[in-house]
Design a protein around this motif. Structure first.
Motif, PDB file in Angstrom:
ATOM      1  N   PRO A  61      -9.385  20.871  61.607  1.00  0.00           N
ATOM      2  CA  PRO A  61      -9.601  22.080  62.392  1.00  0.00           C
ATOM      3  C   PRO A  61     -10.800  22.660  62.181  1.00  0.00           C
ATOM      4  N   GLY A  62     -11.659  23.176  63.414  1.00  0.00           N
ATOM      5  CA  GLY A  62     -12.837  23.523  63.260  1.00  0.00           C
ATOM      6  C   GLY A  62     -14.067  22.769  63.468  1.00  0.00           C
ATOM      7  N   THR A  63     -13.647  21.324  63.390  1.00  0.00           N
ATOM      8  CA  THR A  63     -14.527  20.162  63.758  1.00  0.00           C
ATOM      9  C   THR A  63     -14.742  20.100  65.300  1.00  0.00           C
ATOM     10  N   LEU A  86     -14.616   9.049  54.958  1.00  0.00           N
ATOM     11  CA  LEU A  86     -14.363  10.376  54.957  1.00  0.00           C
ATOM     12  C   LEU A  86     -12.951  10.969  55.244  1.00  0.00           C
ATOM     13  N   PHE A  87     -12.615  11.865  54.361  1.00  0.00           N
ATOM     14  CA  PHE A  87     -11.134  12.472  54.588  1.00  0.00           C
ATOM     15  C   PHE A  87     -11.373  13.853  54.718  1.00  0.00           C
ATOM     16  N   GLY A  88     -11.736  14.065  56.158  1.00  0.00           N
ATOM     17  CA  GLY A  88     -12.488  15.309  56.464  1.00  0.00           C
ATOM     18  C   GLY A  88     -11.347  16.425  56.957  1.00  0.00           C
ATOM     19  N   ALA A 111      -5.086  19.850  58.240  1.00  0.00           N
ATOM     20  CA  ALA A 111      -5.201  18.358  58.905  1.00  0.00           C
ATOM     21  C   ALA A 111      -6.405  17.732  58.562  1.00  0.00           C
ATOM     22  N   ARG A 112      -6.082  16.441  58.549  1.00  0.00           N
ATOM     23  CA  ARG A 112      -7.396  15.761  57.979  1.00  0.00           C
ATOM     24  C   ARG A 112      -7.433  14.588  58.864  1.00  0.00           C
ATOM     25  N   PHE A 113      -8.781  13.939  58.951  1.00  0.00           N
ATOM     26  CA  PHE A 113      -8.877  12.563  59.404  1.00  0.00           C
ATOM     27  C   PHE A 113      -9.491  11.777  58.508  1.00  0.00           C
ATOM     28  N   LYS A 153     -18.810  20.825  52.958  1.00  0.00           N
ATOM     29  CA  LYS A 153     -19.675  19.898  52.294  1.00  0.00           C
ATOM     30  C   LYS A 153     -19.629  18.642  53.353  1.00  0.00           C
ATOM     31  N   THR A 154     -18.605  18.479  54.202  1.00  0.00           N
ATOM     32  CA  THR A 154     -18.542  17.212  55.079  1.00  0.00           C
ATOM     33  C   THR A 154     -19.416  17.780  56.300  1.00  0.00           C
ATOM     34  N   ASN A 155     -19.456  19.166  56.625  1.00  0.00           N
ATOM     35  CA  ASN A 155     -20.200  19.620  57.698  1.00  0.00           C
ATOM     36  C   ASN A 155     -21.851  19.443  57.296  1.00  0.00           C
ATOM     37  N   GLY A 171     -23.300  10.954  51.434  1.00  0.00           N
ATOM     38  CA  GLY A 171     -21.848  11.188  50.941  1.00  0.00           C
ATOM     39  C   GLY A 171     -21.274  12.475  51.378  1.00  0.00           C
ATOM     40  N   ASP A 172     -19.959  12.676  51.372  1.00  0.00           N
ATOM     41  CA  ASP A 172     -19.671  14.092  51.992  1.00  0.00           C
ATOM     42  C   ASP A 172     -18.569  14.726  50.826  1.00  0.00           C
ATOM     43  N   ASP A 173     -18.305  14.082  49.695  1.00  0.00           N
ATOM     44  CA  ASP A 173     -17.331  14.732  48.958  1.00  0.00           C
ATOM     45  C   ASP A 173     -17.785  14.480  47.201  1.00  0.00           C
ATOM     46  N   ILE A 174     -18.235  13.425  46.972  1.00  0.00           N
ATOM     47  CA  ILE A 174     -18.358  12.977  45.625  1.00  0.00           C
ATOM     48  C   ILE A 174     -19.331  12.293  45.314  1.00  0.00           C
ATOM     49  N   LYS A 191      -9.607   8.828  44.989  1.00  0.00           N
ATOM     50  CA  LYS A 191     -10.339  10.002  45.322  1.00  0.00           C
ATOM     51  C   LYS A 191     -10.697  11.064  44.193  1.00  0.00           C
ATOM     52  N   LYS A 192      -9.817  11.947  44.269  1.00  0.00           N
ATOM     53  CA  LYS A 192     -10.103  13.189  43.302  1.00  0.00           C
ATOM     54  C   LYS A 192      -9.506  12.772  41.749  1.00  0.00           C
ATOM     55  N   CYS A 193      -8.307  11.787  41.863  1.00  0.00           N
ATOM     56  CA  CYS A 193      -7.908  11.665  40.450  1.00  0.00           C
ATOM     57  C   CYS A 193      -8.846  10.584  39.670  1.00  0.00           C
ATOM     58  N   GLY A 211     -19.988  28.773  47.611  1.00  0.00           N
ATOM     59  CA  GLY A 211     -18.793  29.032  47.980  1.00  0.00           C
ATOM     60  C   GLY A 211     -18.519  30.042  49.306  1.00  0.00           C
ATOM     61  N   ARG A 212     -17.262  30.293  49.342  1.00  0.00           N
ATOM     62  CA  ARG A 212     -16.823  31.256  50.692  1.00  0.00           C
ATOM     63  C   ARG A 212     -16.925  32.495  50.213  1.00  0.00           C
ATOM     64  N   ARG A 213     -17.732  33.360  50.328  1.00  0.00           N
ATOM     65  CA  ARG A 213     -17.693  34.712  49.996  1.00  0.00           C
ATOM     66  C   ARG A 213     -18.060  35.856  51.042  1.00  0.00           C
ATOM     67  N   GLU A 222     -19.528  14.436  40.248  1.00  0.00           N
ATOM     68  CA  GLU A 222     -19.519  15.709  40.948  1.00  0.00           C
ATOM     69  C   GLU A 222     -18.622  15.914  41.919  1.00  0.00           C
ATOM     70  N   HIS A 223     -18.308  16.944  42.534  1.00  0.00           N
ATOM     71  CA  HIS A 223     -17.608  17.472  43.775  1.00  0.00           C
ATOM     72  C   HIS A 223     -18.734  17.812  44.810  1.00  0.00           C
ATOM     73  N   MET A 224     -19.638  16.749  45.117  1.00  0.00           N
ATOM     74  CA  MET A 224     -20.812  17.119  45.985  1.00  0.00           C
ATOM     75  C   MET A 224     -20.981  16.016  46.960  1.00  0.00           C
TER      76      MET A 224
HETATM   77  P1  GTP Z   1     -12.950  19.189  51.569  1.00  0.00           P
HETATM   78  O1  GTP Z   1     -12.995  17.917  52.264  1.00  0.00           O
HETATM   79  O2  GTP Z   1     -11.614  19.947  51.356  1.00  0.00           O
HETATM   80  O3  GTP Z   1     -13.835  18.860  50.128  1.00  0.00           O
HETATM   81  O4  GTP Z   1     -14.023  20.197  52.312  1.00  0.00           O
HETATM   82  P2  GTP Z   1     -15.490  20.458  52.808  1.00  0.00           P
HETATM   83  O5  GTP Z   1     -16.113  21.322  51.488  1.00  0.00           O
HETATM   84  O6  GTP Z   1     -16.033  18.999  53.101  1.00  0.00           O
HETATM   85  O7  GTP Z   1     -15.278  21.405  54.127  1.00  0.00           O
HETATM   86  P3  GTP Z   1     -15.747  21.029  55.551  1.00  0.00           P
HETATM   87  O8  GTP Z   1     -16.964  20.681  55.804  1.00  0.00           O
HETATM   88  O9  GTP Z   1     -14.665  20.298  56.013  1.00  0.00           O
HETATM   89  O10 GTP Z   1     -15.387  22.478  56.410  1.00  0.00           O
HETATM   90  C1  GTP Z   1     -14.317  23.154  56.173  1.00  0.00           C
HETATM   91  C2  GTP Z   1     -14.169  24.356  57.207  1.00  0.00           C
HETATM   92  O11 GTP Z   1     -15.169  25.011  57.387  1.00  0.00           O
HETATM   93  C3  GTP Z   1     -14.219  23.695  58.540  1.00  0.00           C
HETATM   94  O12 GTP Z   1     -13.184  24.401  59.287  1.00  0.00           O
HETATM   95  C4  GTP Z   1     -15.679  24.028  59.246  1.00  0.00           C
HETATM   96  O13 GTP Z   1     -15.595  24.164  60.398  1.00  0.00           O
HETATM   97  C5  GTP Z   1     -15.871  25.227  58.309  1.00  0.00           C
HETATM   98  N1  GTP Z   1     -17.385  25.260  57.975  1.00  0.00           N
HETATM   99  C6  GTP Z   1     -18.215  24.285  57.323  1.00  0.00           C
HETATM  100  N2  GTP Z   1     -19.419  24.730  57.274  1.00  0.00           N
HETATM  101  C7  GTP Z   1     -19.321  25.991  58.037  1.00  0.00           C
HETATM  102  C8  GTP Z   1     -20.622  26.789  58.315  1.00  0.00           C
HETATM  103  O14 GTP Z   1     -21.727  26.641  57.862  1.00  0.00           O
HETATM  104  N3  GTP Z   1     -20.446  28.190  58.611  1.00  0.00           N
HETATM  105  C9  GTP Z   1     -18.845  28.636  59.080  1.00  0.00           C
HETATM  106  N4  GTP Z   1     -18.607  29.747  59.616  1.00  0.00           N
HETATM  107  N5  GTP Z   1     -17.788  27.431  58.924  1.00  0.00           N
HETATM  108  C10 GTP Z   1     -18.231  26.413  58.452  1.00  0.00           C
END
Ligand code: GTP
Ligand code: SPV
Ligand code: MN
Length: 595
Positions: free
Chosen positions: A313-315, A308-310, A378-380, A266-268, A285-288, A219-221, A409-411, A239-241
């Motif tokens: 929490p939050g899912t 998927l290594f997702g 925590a991951r699946f 990304k996965t979401n 794809g959800d990561d790369i 994966k990342k390596c 990003g997260r801002r 790319e991490h995309m």
């Molecule tokens: P990696 O697998 O680490 O590369 O993460 P990722 O970029 O695939 O992130 P992922 O989609 O798993 O989301 C990570 C967290 O962000 C989860 O808890 C999601 O519920 C939350 N999240 C994802 N999309 C959104 C969004 O649009 N809004 C909000 N508020 N949270 C989100």
């Protein structure tokens, strides 16, 4: 050893690794279902796998509390000179690092089996695919690699007698003395963990951790750190995309590749179900993403992974129904909570909290507990093919043509919901200056703002200044066929700390605007940071967001952006002469626009 290895490089390497690590026996994997079941049986007997009553062929694992995420502070890009690794990577001289690690590897597999895992990143035999072989002493790694990559004896056939591969050596770093009882998640203490890359010889050495990107070396390596360095040399991109296909009500297809830092969505986004009528989204794809210029001069992307290594929490069915439907069977869960009826649970899952559960550390948990039930990272691990909206073309050898790149990003403040780059160079500037609040995907403090260029800070296998130049060069190559570049922030918060944007399926509204921009249907308005949607062009009908919140979400405050400049300057200065002139020019023009 269970089979004869015909490939000379591989048989020599296995012998060398076995002489150093001294396992009790050696097993070469073939990727079969029987082999998977054999590993599961071993892990059940060992006590580390917990069979889930509610989900067929699914298991829960609990890691050591100190081994819960990637360890960026212990991750190295070991090039012959420090300058080649650049200011964003940890560096140790390769001779010295190998000596240290040989000391650790010495006898490290005593009392254990050494597994040899031949795998392909990308479908086996495709022109862009790469073969790796991971040596590991962890059966948990074997089953995860089965899902995340293509593990098969066909890989060995393809290697034949003289084919090349990327050697990935992994040990959890926990030898067993004669008669010593094993623990449930063996690993080494933090100071002995090393995740090392030798990009000049396409080699990976990982020691001491069994978790995620530290241990699943495809994966990342391989697919990011080693592949990014190969891609730079060979003229392609790693790319991490995520990669998705969005189809409009008229049936027009748009392929979008988006780079967000770890745990930033990304996965979401990759499997999001649009809330706007008539639009459809499929996941590639959800990561790369690995991308090459095609015969028609456009950029084509493939997903090199198989699983998927997702983030768990939050899912939920509310936020990511397609992920939930992917997780019904054949899944490995790590560090989730266990309910009394034999299912997994995590914070943010649909429905009521369980009245009682066993938390990720194996302790009793109730809603009154002051701690979380599932670890934030925590991951699946699930086969991508199980995703109900996996795109029919996800394993197409030539990949899909990319129309749109998104960075983000997260801002919690400053950055608006969406803006568009003025030009390719400006888009590269947006990628190069991307910043995000840190998450639980890495061991370390959470919520600190840091520059994470192209979401590749932890994953670029060479000097990031040269990586910026590579993006500019690739743009020059594709010219007017280059994807359009956008920047998003789903995570802006109100003064009382709530997310302003509903996110998830409503992110489709932002993607729709991007598609309309590509088609020349939507007119943008100019701002100092780039192009913004006209208020009426962002389709927010029916989501009940107030006009004030929308204003706050789209706000561009020049004073706040001016306050970012010193940090951007400091970030750029670290690259010295490796910082492309064209990015310096972008920064100067940005400063001028800010006034
Ligand atoms: P990696 O697998 O680490 O590369 O993460 P990722 O970029 O695939 O992130 P992922 O989609 O798993 O989301 C990570 C967290 O962000 C989860 O808890 C999601 O519920 C939350 N999240 C994802 N999309 C959104 C969004 O649009 N809004 C909000 N508020 N949270 C989100
Ligand atoms: C990330 O951290 O970006 C991940 C999880 O995708 S890991 O595989 O652990 O790197
Ligand atoms: Mn990731």
């Amino acid at each position: 050893m269970n089979i004869d290895i015909k490939n000379k490089k591989l048989s020599d390497w296995i012998k060398e690794a076995a002489d150093m690590c001294r396992p009790d026996d050696i097993y070469v994997c073939n990727g079969s279902a029987e082999e998977y079941n054999l590993m599961i049986k071993k892990l059940l007997d060992h006590g580390s796998a917990i069979q889930l009553k509610k989900r067929p062929n699914s298991y829960l694992f609990r890691s050591d509390p100190g081994d819960v995420a990637r360890v960026e502070d212990h991750t190295y890009i070991s090039t012959s000179s420090k300058d080649e690794a650049g200011p964003t990577n940890n560096w140790i001289d390769p001779v010295q690092l190998k000596e240290t690690m040989k000391g650790l590897y010495n006898g490290c597999m005593k009392g254990r089996t050494m597994y040899v895992i031949p795998f392909s990143m990308g479908p086996i035999g495709f022109p862009i695919s790469k073969i790796g072989v991971e040596i590991t002493d962890s059966p948990y790694v074997v089953i995860n690699m089965h899902i995340m990559t293509r593990v098969s004896d066909r890989v060995l056939e393809l290697l034949s007698t003289d084919g090349d591969f990327i050697p990935c050596l992994h040990s959890i770093g926990a030898p067993l003395a004669e008669g010593q009882k094993d623990v449930l998640w063996p690993c080494a203490p933090i100071e002995k963990k090393y995740i090392s890359h030798f990009p000049e010889e396409n080699l990976i050495w990982s020691y001491g951790s069994g978790y995620g990107g530290n241990a699943l070396l495809g994966k990342k390596c391989l697919a990011l750190r080693i592949a990014s360095a190969m891609a730079k040399r060979e003229g392609w991109m790693a790319e991490h995309m995520l990669i998705l296909r969005l189809t409009s009500p008229e049936g027009k297809r748009y392929h979008i590749a988006a780079a967000f830092p770890s745990a930033c969505g990304k996965t979401n986004l990759a499997m999001m179900q649009p809330s706007i009528p008539g639009w459809r989204c499929e996941c590639i794809g959800d990561d790369i993403a690995w991308m090459k210029v095609g015969a028609d001069g456009r950029l084509y992307a493939i997903n090199p992974e198989a699983g998927l290594f997702g983030v768990a929490p939050g899912t939920s069915y509310d936020t990511n129904p397609m992920a939930m439907d992917t997780l019904k069977e054949n899944v490995i869960f790590t560090n989730c909570a266990l309910t009394d009826d034999g299912d997994v649970w995590w914070e943010g899952m649909d429905g009521d909290e369980p009245l009682h559960a066993i938390d990720w550390k194996g302790n009793d948990w109730t809603p009154e507990s002051k701690t979380v039930a599932a670890h934030p990272n925590a991951r699946f691990t699930a086969p991508a093919s199980q995703c109900p909206v996996i795109c029919g073309d996800w394993e197409k050898p030539e990949g899909v043509p990319v129309d749109i790149f998104i960075f983000g990003g997260r801002r919690s403040s400053v950055v608006p919901l969406v803006h568009e780059a003025i030009s390719w160079d400006h888009g590269v500037f947006l990628g190069a200056t991307a910043a995000s609040e840190t998450t639980a995907a890495n061991i370390g403090a959470v919520g600190n703002l840091r520059r994470d260029p192209f979401a590749m800070k932890p994953f670029c296998g060479y000097n990031m200044g040269d990586y910026f130049q590579h993006w500019l060069d690739m743009g020059d190559r594709v010219g007017d066929k280059a994807p359009r570049i956008f920047y998003v922030n789903w995570f802006r918060k109100s003064d009382d700390g709530k997310f302003l944007w509903p996110g998830f399926s409503d992110n489709s509204r932002v993607l729709k605007w991007m598609c309309e921009r590509v088609d020349g249907k939507a007119v943008a308005r100019e701002s100092a940071i780039g192009l913004l949607p006209k208020e009426e062009d962002l389709d927010v009908q029916g989501i009940g967001i107030s006009g004030d919140d929308m204003k706050e979400l789209m706000k561009v405050d020049p004073a706040e952006w001016k306050a970012e400049i010193p940090d951007i300057e400091q970030h750029f200065a670290a690259f010295g002469s490796r910082l492309p002139e064209r990015l310096k020019k972008q920064l100067e023009e940005f400063k001028k626009r800010l006034g």
